[in-house]
Write an enzyme that holds these catalytic residues in place. Structure first.
Site: not given
Ligand code: FES
Length: 75
Positions: A23, A40, A42, A55
């Site tokens: 993760k 960020c 994206c 992005h």
């Protein structure tokens, strides 16, 4: 007649950031934030977790509409 249906194929949102980790979680100390910090969302920034503007190319290429999280200090 077959109607057009959006694909239900599941694809990962994260293409290649820290794929060795189970993760990806990021902690940033509040004292280290500038007057304006841009993060960020994206998952394509070369400066992840910070936005580098990638992005825009992603949105143009895919028709997506993702953008960064902008955190500003109150003045
Ligand atoms: Fe990912 Fe800007 S580069 S949101």
């Amino acid at each position: 007649v077959q109607a057009f249906l959006p694909s239900k194929k599941k694809i990962p949102i994260n293409p290649d950031i820290q794929k060795e980790c189970e993760k990806v979680a990021t902690a940033v100390d509040i004292e280290d934030l500038a007057e304006k910090s841009v993060f960020c969302r994206c998952w394509r920034s070369k400066k992840f977790p910070y936005c580098d503007g990638t992005h825009n190319a992603h949105n143009k290429e895919t028709g997506d509409n993702v953008g960064p999280l902008v955190i500003k200090r109150k003045s």
